[in-house]
Design a protein around this motif. Structure first.
Motif, PDB file in Angstrom:
ATOM      1  N   ILE A  65       0.837  -1.171  -0.030  1.00 20.28           N
ATOM      2  CA  ILE A  65      -0.104  -0.041   0.015  1.00 20.28           C
ATOM      3  C   ILE A  65       0.751   1.164   0.061  1.00 20.28           C
ATOM      4  CG2 ILE A  65      -1.661   1.039   1.303  1.00 20.28           C
ATOM      5  CD1 ILE A  65      -2.602  -1.267   2.694  1.00 20.28           C
ATOM      6  N   GLN A  66       0.670   2.003  -1.035  1.00 20.96           N
ATOM      7  CA  GLN A  66       1.550   3.327  -1.171  1.00 20.96           C
ATOM      8  C   GLN A  66       0.668   4.352  -1.757  1.00 20.96           C
ATOM      9  OE1 GLN A  66       4.784   3.089  -4.300  1.00 20.96           O
ATOM     10  NE2 GLN A  66       4.660   0.968  -3.608  1.00 20.96           N
ATOM     11  N   LYS A  67       0.614   5.500  -1.075  1.00 27.31           N
ATOM     12  CA  LYS A  67      -0.143   6.477  -1.466  1.00 27.31           C
ATOM     13  C   LYS A  67       0.708   8.155  -1.511  1.00 27.31           C
ATOM     14  CE  LYS A  67      -4.255   4.255  -2.231  1.00 27.31           C
ATOM     15  NZ  LYS A  67      -5.120   4.075  -1.031  1.00 27.31           N
ATOM     16  N   ALA A  68      -0.009   8.800  -2.538  1.00 31.20           N
ATOM     17  CA  ALA A  68       0.783  10.241  -2.128  1.00 31.20           C
ATOM     18  C   ALA A  68      -0.439  11.238  -2.656  1.00 31.20           C
ATOM     19  CB  ALA A  68       1.847  10.479  -3.213  1.00 31.20           C
ATOM     20  N   ASN A  69      -0.470  12.191  -2.011  1.00 32.85           N
ATOM     21  CA  ASN A  69      -1.563  13.248  -1.927  1.00 32.85           C
ATOM     22  C   ASN A  69      -1.075  14.445  -2.094  1.00 32.85           C
ATOM     23  OD1 ASN A  69      -3.725  14.856  -1.546  1.00 32.85           O
ATOM     24  ND2 ASN A  69      -4.938  13.286  -0.806  1.00 32.85           N
ATOM     25  N   ASP A  70      -1.062  15.318  -3.235  1.00 34.81           N
ATOM     26  CA  ASP A  70      -0.753  16.677  -3.267  1.00 34.81           C
ATOM     27  C   ASP A  70      -1.366  17.647  -2.730  1.00 34.81           C
ATOM     28  OD1 ASP A  70       1.521  15.984  -4.997  1.00 34.81           O
ATOM     29  OD2 ASP A  70       0.346  15.635  -6.649  1.00 34.81           O
ATOM     30  N   ASP A  71      -2.673  17.265  -2.295  1.00 33.54           N
ATOM     31  CA  ASP A  71      -3.467  18.208  -1.457  1.00 33.54           C
ATOM     32  C   ASP A  71      -3.590  19.953  -1.951  1.00 33.54           C
ATOM     33  OD1 ASP A  71      -5.689  18.562   0.562  1.00 33.54           O
ATOM     34  OD2 ASP A  71      -3.994  19.618   1.626  1.00 33.54           O
ATOM     35  N   GLY A  72      -3.871  19.750  -3.502  1.00 30.95           N
ATOM     36  CA  GLY A  72      -4.030  21.217  -4.008  1.00 30.95           C
ATOM     37  C   GLY A  72      -2.691  22.006  -4.737  1.00 30.95           C
ATOM     38  N   GLU A  73      -1.386  21.298  -4.262  1.00 31.52           N
ATOM     39  CA  GLU A  73      -0.162  21.556  -4.910  1.00 31.52           C
ATOM     40  C   GLU A  73      -0.367  21.154  -6.532  1.00 31.52           C
ATOM     41  OE1 GLU A  73       1.779  23.774  -3.830  1.00 31.52           O
ATOM     42  OE2 GLU A  73       2.684  23.429  -1.803  1.00 31.52           O
ATOM     43  N   PRO A  74       0.525  21.713  -7.399  1.00 25.22           N
ATOM     44  CA  PRO A  74       0.561  21.233  -8.558  1.00 25.22           C
ATOM     45  C   PRO A  74       0.799  19.574  -8.485  1.00 25.22           C
ATOM     46  CG  PRO A  74       1.583  23.388  -8.784  1.00 25.22           C
ATOM     47  CD  PRO A  74       1.246  22.824  -7.207  1.00 25.22           C
ATOM     48  N   SER A  75       0.244  18.963  -9.467  1.00 25.88           N
ATOM     49  CA  SER A  75       0.401  17.517  -9.573  1.00 25.88           C
ATOM     50  C   SER A  75       1.801  17.109  -9.635  1.00 25.88           C
ATOM     51  CB  SER A  75      -0.404  16.973 -10.819  1.00 25.88           C
ATOM     52  OG  SER A  75      -0.206  15.680 -11.051  1.00 25.88           O
TER      53      SER A  75
END
Length: 210
Positions: A65-75
């Motif tokens: 399981i690996q996830k990354a989230n930019d939360d509004g920053e440029p992709s």
């Protein structure tokens, strides 16, 4: 089943300022995805007025399981660089949140990637890294006449002495790496001229600072 892996020591935090933007990093060990998600939500509640709360985590023996989230920053400029730091340091079961308070100066794509990568690295350094290695707890039963010799040798070895119990015999509880059980038994058998008896009680992970 994994017998050793690298992870963060526990909970840690760091902060840096880049071109007037505050980057606050939170690091936590998480052994399930739910733990990672709960941690991220907790940080978001604390910093509900922040510009961004970017996150990344790796969970499982094979990083299942690996996830990354930019939360509004440029992709691709926040979560992914954070995740790459975790991978580069070969960390398991680790979640990171970098909270950003925008300071009015744009960093550009490359600047953001460097900033979030650096923030993650500094957060991990502040938290500390440990090697978790699976050990058997071994019970070694010997006669009192062998106590001094065996205790002295064990204390000078790389094995971890947990405790000594004195009854009709001497029961010494020692941790040895799972992969070294046979070597451990052979060593003490030779040391005691075959007079030691052994019992395998349990298996536990022991942590060593890196």
């Amino acid at each position: 089943m994994r017998t050793d892996y690298t992870t963060v020591k526990g909970h840690g935090q760091s902060e840096l300022v880049i071109h007037k933007s505050r980057f606050i990093t939170y690091v936590q060990r998480a052994e399930t995805e739910q733990q990672a998600m709960d941690f991220i939500q907790d940080i978001k509640k604390i910093h509900h007025n922040a510009t961004h709360n970017c996150s990344a985590y790796l969970i499982g023996e094979h990083d299942n399981i690996q996830k990354a989230n930019d939360d509004g920053e440029p992709s691709g400029t926040a979560g992914v660089p954070m995740l790459e730091v975790l991978k580069k340091q070969q960390l398991k079961d680790t979640v990171v949140v970098v909270t950003r308070y925008f300071g009015g100066i744009k960093l550009g794509g490359g600047g953001l990637i460097r900033a979030y990568g650096r923030a993650t690295s500094e957060g991990i350094a502040a938290t500390g890294i440990v090697k978790r290695r699976l050990h058997y707890q071994m019970k070694v039963i010997i006669d009192y006449t062998l106590l001094g010799k065996v205790e002295n040798e064990v204390r000078q070895s790389n094995y971890s002495l947990k405790e000594i119990s004195y009854t009709d015999t001497v029961d010494i509880y020692i941790y040895c790496p799972v992969s070294e059980k046979e070597v451990f038994i052979n060593w003490l058998t030779e040391l005691t001229n075959g007079q030691a008896k052994f019992e395998t009680l349990s298996s536990d992970f022991i942590e060593f600072d890196i």
